[in-house]
Design a protein around this motif. Structure first.
Motif, PDB file in Angstrom:
ATOM      1  N   PHE A   1      20.924  55.813  14.115  1.00  0.00           N
ATOM      2  CA  PHE A   1      19.084  56.677  13.347  1.00  0.00           C
ATOM      3  C   PHE A   1      18.396  56.156  14.050  1.00  0.00           C
ATOM      4  N   VAL A   2      17.801  54.908  13.872  1.00  0.00           N
ATOM      5  CA  VAL A   2      17.046  54.469  14.451  1.00  0.00           C
ATOM      6  C   VAL A   2      17.037  54.742  15.700  1.00  0.00           C
ATOM      7  N   LEU A   3      17.520  54.339  16.419  1.00  0.00           N
ATOM      8  CA  LEU A   3      17.100  54.614  18.333  1.00  0.00           C
ATOM      9  C   LEU A   3      17.034  56.206  18.939  1.00  0.00           C
ATOM     10  N   THR A   4      18.049  56.804  18.230  1.00  0.00           N
ATOM     11  CA  THR A   4      17.880  58.359  18.524  1.00  0.00           C
ATOM     12  C   THR A   4      16.550  58.662  18.306  1.00  0.00           C
ATOM     13  N   PHE A   5      15.908  58.034  16.799  1.00  0.00           N
ATOM     14  CA  PHE A   5      14.303  59.258  16.131  1.00  0.00           C
ATOM     15  C   PHE A   5      13.570  58.323  17.015  1.00  0.00           C
ATOM     16  N   THR A   6      13.193  56.848  16.954  1.00  0.00           N
ATOM     17  CA  THR A   6      12.828  57.099  17.717  1.00  0.00           C
ATOM     18  C   THR A   6      11.881  57.341  19.635  1.00  0.00           C
ATOM     19  N   LEU A   7      13.694  57.105  19.335  1.00  0.00           N
ATOM     20  CA  LEU A   7      13.313  57.918  21.304  1.00  0.00           C
ATOM     21  C   LEU A   7      12.865  59.434  20.915  1.00  0.00           C
ATOM     22  N   SER A   8      12.996  59.880  19.952  1.00  0.00           N
ATOM     23  CA  SER A   8      12.575  61.730  19.766  1.00  0.00           C
ATOM     24  C   SER A   8      11.191  61.900  19.815  1.00  0.00           C
ATOM     25  N   LYS A   9      10.863  60.657  19.198  1.00  0.00           N
ATOM     26  CA  LYS A   9       9.210  60.683  18.943  1.00  0.00           C
ATOM     27  C   LYS A   9       8.676  60.113  20.212  1.00  0.00           C
ATOM     28  N   LEU A  10       9.125  59.368  21.223  1.00  0.00           N
ATOM     29  CA  LEU A  10       8.536  59.202  21.960  1.00  0.00           C
ATOM     30  C   LEU A  10       7.953  60.382  22.985  1.00  0.00           C
ATOM     31  N   ILE A  11       9.387  60.682  23.120  1.00  0.00           N
ATOM     32  CA  ILE A  11       9.316  61.881  23.936  1.00  0.00           C
ATOM     33  C   ILE A  11       8.909  62.802  23.358  1.00  0.00           C
TER      34      ILE A  11
END
Lengths: 227, 248
Positions: free
Chosen positions: A206-216
């Motif tokens: 979750f931390v991986l995907t959530f962070t990446l989504s926010k960056l995108i």
């Protein structure tokens, strides 16, 4: 099993196996996802070009590949890749990781080709007409006018494909190739603490995907502000 | 008009269909050097399609187009070379949003090796100054008004130093208060003697600047003549009907 026990188990597991989860698991998951999306983007671009090409058999071939990939389970594709890739390349030693990566790349290319095709076709036709009216040929028009604008449509979607791949690569654990989900299987096998390991792995994903989504999302907003 | 200036664009019996819609039903005409020809007529009459055929943005199914004596409807023609000689301005501007105002102007001349980067930059700045856009040179077109975008589009076409200009309803998408500034730029251009074809709904402008007016309806040139003839004493019943509706 009480909440406190679970928490203290998690702390204990992380204290002992943090390296397997956070370094090895996350590392291989990110590596596999990055390889998949990078090569998937390259192959997907070729697919997209083929789809828009004027040669009908090329269009049919790619359409068939894309439809088959989209219409069958990814896990099945991984099985097929796992068994077929080493046989197609008998002259070299193909690791499980490579076989799985090849299958994932083809799967990703099928989806990415749609992203790229629709990104290109979303660029206003008037742009092409204006470029052609100035005397640019088809290739120059694509490179200098259409693609730079299509990239704005494509890159954010490609980022989301990366996020999706982080989750999809968990299926690769079926073949114990060392990704985050493989870490889960390994640690669970040693500690017999299934739920705790699931919670740990779930939180990391979750931390991986959530962070990446926010960056995108941030990047997307920056692209838009340039218009 | 005497017969002395050379023929820049000649079309012979052009036919074009979109599906079942027969948009051009045999259009023949000659446009001579230095001439300004306006095309007027009701929507769907084939005006824009005819104009877009002149530089092969639309491919006619039948008929021939000669540009400066070369048949561009022929098979072995390098259409890109001919398009460089034919500037085009579109109703919806179609400026390049990913480039700055100056880059919009310089891209084609530099890419097509007509100019070095420095020559193109200098020319772009002087052209932009002529249409009052010099101080916008380094901005992106997203920040320009419609009128400014269209002036930029005209300059972009002029940067290729074309022999002729095609305007496809250049003011139809503009707010009323911006029509004048764009027409002024075109007026200016006509003073230099540029061969020009304009599809327009600005009847006053067509009357003022044209050497010749074509009235197109139902896929053919129903009537043609000098502005005085067409606007003052139209012979064709359809021309009269159209003009009575637009000149109120």
């Amino acid at each position: 099993m009480s909440f406190e026990t679970i928490c203290s188990n998690i702390v204990k597991i992380m204290g002992e196996y943090w390296y397997i989860f956070l370094v090895k698991g996350v590392g291989i998951t990110l590596l596999l996802s990055a390889i998949t999306v990078a090569f998937g983007a390259i192959l997907g671009s070729l697919f997209a070009l083929a789809k828009m090409s004027r040669i009908p058999p090329l269009r049919w071939l790619v359409n068939i590949i894309v439809e088959v990939v989209r219409g069958t389970p990814i896990l099945l594709q991984l099985y097929i890749g796992y068994f077929i890739v080493p046989q197609l390349l008998p002259f070299m030693e193909v690791s499980d990781f490579t076989s799985i990566a090849v299958a994932l790349v083809i799967n990703s290319a099928a989806y990415v080709s749609e992203i790229i095709r629709s990104g290109i076709q979303a660029v206003d036709r008037g742009q092409t007409e204006a470029a052609r009216s100035l005397g640019l040929n088809g290739g120059q028009t694509m490179l200098r006018v259409v693609l730079p604008q299509a990239v704005k449509n494509i890159l954010p979607a490609l980022g989301n494909e990366f996020v999706t791949m982080i989750k999809e690569t968990s299926l690769a654990s079926t073949f114990y190739i060392g990704d985050l989900m493989t870490s889960y299987l390994a640690v669970k096998g040693r500690t017999y603490l299934a739920l705790e390991c699931q919670l740990i792995v779930g939180a990391i994903y979750f931390v991986l995907t959530f962070t990446l989504s926010k960056l995108i999302g941030l990047y997307e907003r920056r692209l838009k502000s340039h218009d | 008009m005497t017969n002395s200036p050379k023929v820049m664009i000649e079309t012979v019996n052009l036919h074009k269909s979109f599906g079942k819609l027969h948009v051009l039903q045999g259009v023949s005409n000659q446009i001579r050097e230095g001439e300004c020809v306006s095309i007027i007529g009701p929507s769907g009459g084939g005006k824009s399609t005819y104009l877009r055929c002149l530089n092969m943005l639309e491919t006619p199914e039948e008929g021939q187009i000669f540009v400066e004596g070369v048949e561009i409807t022929g098979k072995k023609v390098d259409i890109n070379k001919h398009r460089q000689k034919m500037g085009m301005v579109f109703q919806l501007f179609n400026v390049f949003p990913h480039l700055t105002v100056k880059e919009n102007v310089t891209m084609a001349p530099v890419l097509l090796k007509k100019k070095t980067r420095q020559e193109a930059d200098e020319m772009a700045m002087s052209l932009l100054a002529r249409v009052g856009l010099a101080e916008k040179a380094d901005e992106h077109p997203g920040r320009l008004s419609g009128g400014q975008k269209q002036r930029l589009a005209i300059v972009r076409a002029l940067a290729m130093e074309p022999d002729m200009m095609l305007f496809d309803e250049p003011t139809s998408a503009l707010d009323p208060e911006m029509v004048g500034e764009v027409l002024n730029v075109i007026r200016d251009l006509l003073k230099s003697g540029m061969t020009t074809v304009i599809v327009t709904h600005e009847m006053g402008f067509a009357k003022e600047v044209s050497d010749r007016v074509l009235f197109m309806d139902k896929g053919v040139i129903a009537e043609e003549g000098s502005p005085a003839e067409i606007f003052g004493n139209p012979q064709n019943a359809r021309t009269r009907e159209f003009l009575s509706k637009v000149l109120y």
